[in-house]
Write an enzyme that holds these catalytic residues in place. Structure first.
Site, PDB file in Angstrom:
ATOM      1  N   LEU A  87       0.837  -1.186   0.000  1.00 58.39           N
ATOM      2  CA  LEU A  87       0.000   0.000   0.000  1.00 58.39           C
ATOM      3  C   LEU A  87       0.876   1.242   0.000  1.00 58.39           C
ATOM      4  O   LEU A  87       1.895   1.287   0.687  1.00 58.39           O
ATOM      5  CB  LEU A  87      -0.905   0.022   1.233  1.00 58.39           C
ATOM      6  CG  LEU A  87      -1.835  -1.176   1.415  1.00 58.39           C
ATOM      7  CD1 LEU A  87      -2.636  -1.012   2.708  1.00 58.39           C
ATOM      8  CD2 LEU A  87      -2.765  -1.351   0.229  1.00 58.39           C
ATOM      9  N   ASP A 186      -5.675  -4.415  17.599  1.00 54.78           N
ATOM     10  CA  ASP A 186      -4.387  -3.776  17.910  1.00 54.78           C
ATOM     11  C   ASP A 186      -4.325  -2.449  17.160  1.00 54.78           C
ATOM     12  O   ASP A 186      -3.376  -2.162  16.441  1.00 54.78           O
ATOM     13  CB  ASP A 186      -3.237  -4.689  17.508  1.00 54.78           C
ATOM     14  CG  ASP A 186      -1.876  -4.190  18.018  1.00 54.78           C
ATOM     15  OD1 ASP A 186      -1.853  -3.301  18.890  1.00 54.78           O
ATOM     16  OD2 ASP A 186      -0.838  -4.679  17.534  1.00 54.78           O
TER      17      ASP A 186
END
Length: 277
Positions: A87, A186
């Site tokens: 990404l 998380d």
């Protein structure tokens, strides 16, 4: 790993590397590299095979949620290698889109609090044995489990352990027996990327639980901004949100104490104080 080794490992996966890999930050848990291939840029992680399998499972769960948030696709999983779509980060922040997407993610209901398998939050083993009651799950699988792990390392004294147990015993007073919902698990700021296609989530530790665990983690070391909360709540937050925020920050703070030592003891103590423990 030498370039020839990359070639031999990735060729059977249908990938042709071009040049040397670029090591990325965050490799204290797993060796993470960005690699250009003739099929496009990829992220390659090397780690324990079971840990990588669980991460791939978590990424797929986030993708299946259809939240509108970007989640990297898993290209291949081969023993100690996890290959993912790369990404591009560095795009303008869009906190409202992050809030909208996270609200949609949290709309995915689960059959219980927990997950079919244990996974890990960073390098810390995370117990996910299912429970029908979210208060019991938070108490036994999160607060008391990690509190005991810290105590065994000498990081939490008996008095603090007793205060933690007192707070854990009061969860039925503070939390409703709510429907479990999918959480990233998380969600600190480093696991949110702003890409040209919108906010992206990486490095999940998924399970079903109270969605506020993600919000509390996201605000622990910074704030995503009011636009995020306006989009996420789509109305007014729960009246007791400040207490819930502190409550759900206890687990990540205990995790930091467990991983990084006494520098986080004061933050744990302050949170216990704020909760009246």
């Amino acid at each position: 790993m030498k370039e020839s080794d990359w070639q031999s490992r990735l060729a059977p996966l249908g990938l042709e590397p071009v040049g040397d890999p670029q090591a990325l930050a965050g490799g204290d848990i797993a060796a993470v590299s960005r690699l250009e291939t003739r099929q496009g840029a990829v992220i390659v992680k090397r780690d324990d095979p079971e840990a990588l399998r669980l991460e791939a499972e978590g990424l797929q769960a986030l993708r299946d949620a259809d939240s509108g948030l970007v989640v990297p696709a898993v290209i291949a999983l081969d023993d100690d290698l996890l290959v993912m779509e790369a990404l591009d980060s560095g795009a303008p922040r869009r906190p409202a889109r992050l809030g909208e997407g996270l609200r949609r993610l949290h709309a995915v209901a689960g059959p219980y609090h927990g997950w079919p398998r244990d996974n890990r939050c960073g390098p810390t083993p995370q117990r996910n044995t299912p429970d029908s009651d979210g208060r019991a799950f938070q108490r036994e699988r999160r607060l008391l489990a990690l509190g005991e792990a810290c105590r065994q390392r000498g990081l939490l004294d008996a008095a603090a352990g007793e205060r933690l147990a007192m707070i854990a015993a009061r969860l039925e007073e503070w939390l409703p027996d709510a429907e479990p919902q999918l959480v990233h698990g998380d969600l600190w700021s480093g696991n949110v990327l702003y890409t040209p296609d919108g906010p992206a989530l990486i490095d999940p530790a998924v399970y079903y639980h109270y969605p506020e665990v993600d919000l509390a983690m996201l605000t622990l070391f910074g704030r995503p901004g009011e636009a995020f909360f306006e989009a996420y709540w789509d109305g007014e937050p729960p009246a007791d949100w400040p207490r819930r925020e502190r409550l759900f920050q206890l687990y990540p703070l205990l995790n930091h104490l467990y991983l990084f030592g006494g520098g986080y003891r004061a933050a744990v103590t302050a949170t216990l104080d704020a909760l009246g423990g």
